[in-house]
Design a protein around this motif. Structure first.
Motif, short mmCIF file in Angstrom:
data_model
loop_
_atom_site.label_atom_id
_atom_site.label_comp_id
_atom_site.label_asym_id
_atom_site.label_seq_id
_atom_site.Cartn_x
_atom_site.Cartn_y
_atom_site.Cartn_z
N GLN A 118 0.85 -1.18 0.00
CA GLN A 118 0.00 0.00 0.00
C GLN A 118 0.89 1.24 0.00
O GLN A 118 1.86 1.30 0.75
N LEU A 119 0.61 2.19 -0.88
CA LEU A 119 1.51 3.33 -1.05
C LEU A 119 1.13 4.57 -0.25
O LEU A 119 1.93 5.49 -0.11
N CYS A 120 -0.12 4.63 0.20
CA CYS A 120 -0.52 5.82 0.95
C CYS A 120 -1.62 5.50 1.95
O CYS A 120 -2.38 4.55 1.78
N SER B 270 10.04 8.71 -7.41
CA SER B 270 8.92 8.54 -6.49
C SER B 270 8.98 9.60 -5.39
O SER B 270 7.95 10.10 -4.94
N ARG C 20 -4.00 9.93 -2.23
CA ARG C 20 -4.12 8.91 -3.28
C ARG C 20 -3.65 9.43 -4.62
O ARG C 20 -3.34 8.66 -5.53
N GLN D 172 -0.48 7.84 -5.75
CA GLN D 172 -0.62 6.55 -6.42
C GLN D 172 -0.89 6.74 -7.91
O GLN D 172 -0.34 6.04 -8.76
N GLY E 17 5.65 3.66 -12.32
CA GLY E 17 4.61 2.63 -12.33
C GLY E 17 4.61 1.83 -13.62
O GLY E 17 4.41 0.61 -13.61
#
Lengths: 193, 94
Positions: A54-56, A86, A109, A112, A121
């Motif tokens: 999970q990125l955030c 990033s 978000r 992302q 990505g």
């Protein structure tokens, strides 16, 4: 860099391995006269896209290799460019969140989305099949580098024996690596990379 | 040109949380093979097997890499955490 699953097959310890590397004829002259100033160790996540967490979340963004943003294509390992990019995208997201006065997950978000739209990505996705391919194909790290090294020796060694046609020089090594292996792994590599 | 692990750790800056190990080991490993992996794999050489077969770990020189956590979290370790805030190794060169 050493794959953790290989540790059980080591004859020496990890610290000794580092010493051996420093003594290697290709490395030793490069570091001659140098002085060690720090000793560190770090795990590099090479699981690829399937390992990205999970990125955030509220007040939190995850960047760099903490976010699993590492691409090992066998001939090269990328992490620096993905970390810098990033980080930059995270900073942009934070600036936007600050302007809104809201650091909640919904606002963050955007990070992302930026990651997904950027080369970060997209490259993680492009190379998503590589970790599995490399895991299934240990020849990439043994037989094939040996093959290339043997080729090069044959090409450049002058020892007084009369020269043979190139294909005859190289065929014994190709045979040893295995035609089927080469074909299958070649196709595997092309589809993963 | 080879240096002992202790010598290499001596280069680093540590704030040791004396008496509070951040990694707790089981008294006896559930897998001796996994303990062997840690003895070989720990970059700081901190894992040992005592004469009586029990596990010994010295948290003072830990480089916080996570190798032991990945290799033997459930078979040799009782718990794995980073040291408390500001404690542990402080890398000065990245």
């Amino acid at each position: 860099m050493l794959t953790l699953s290989e540790i059980e097959h080591l004859e020496t310890s990890v610290p000794e391995l580092v010493d051996k590397l420093k003594m290697h004829p290709a490395i030793r002259p490069l570091i001659k006269g140098g002085r060690a100033v720090e000793y560190s160790a770090h795990l590099v996540p090479e699981g690829g896209q399937s390992m990205v967490p999970q990125l955030c979340a509220d007040n939190v963004l995850v960047v760099g290799d903490a976010a699993g943003l590492v691409i090992n294509v066998g001939y090269m390992v990328r992490g620096m460019d993905l970390a810098i990019a990033s980080g930059q995208l995270a900073a942009e997201t934070v600036i936007e969140a600050r302007q809104k006065g809201d650091y909640g997950a919904a606002t963050l978000r955007a990070y992302q989305d930026k990651i997904a739209a950027s080369f970060v990505g997209r490259d993680m996705n492009t190379y998503r099949k590589v970790p599995t391919f490399l895991e299934k194909t240990p020849r990439m790290f043994s037989a094939y580098p040996e093959l290339v090294a043997d080729f090069m020796t044959e090409l450049f060694l002058i020892d007084g024996t009369p020269a043979r046609p190139l294909r005859r020089k190289l065929m014994p090594y190709v045979k040893r690596a295995g035609y089927t292996n080469l074909a299958r792994d070649g196709i595997g590599a092309m589809s993963a990379l | 040109m080879s240096a002992s692990v202790e010598g290499k750790l001596g280069l680093d800056k540590f704030r040791v949380d004396e008496g509070t190990p951040h990694i707790i080991v089981l008294e006896r490993a559930r897998s001796e093979a996994d303990l062997d992996k840690l003895i070989k794999g720990c970059p700081a050489g901190l894992y040992h097997r005592n004469e009586d077969g029990t596990v010994r770990f010295d948290h003072a020189g830990c480089l916080e890499c996570g190798t032991c956590r990945v290799l033997a979290r459930d078979t040799v370790l009782a718990s794995w955490n980073h040291p408390a805030g500001t404690m542990g190794v402080e890398y000065r060169f990245g």
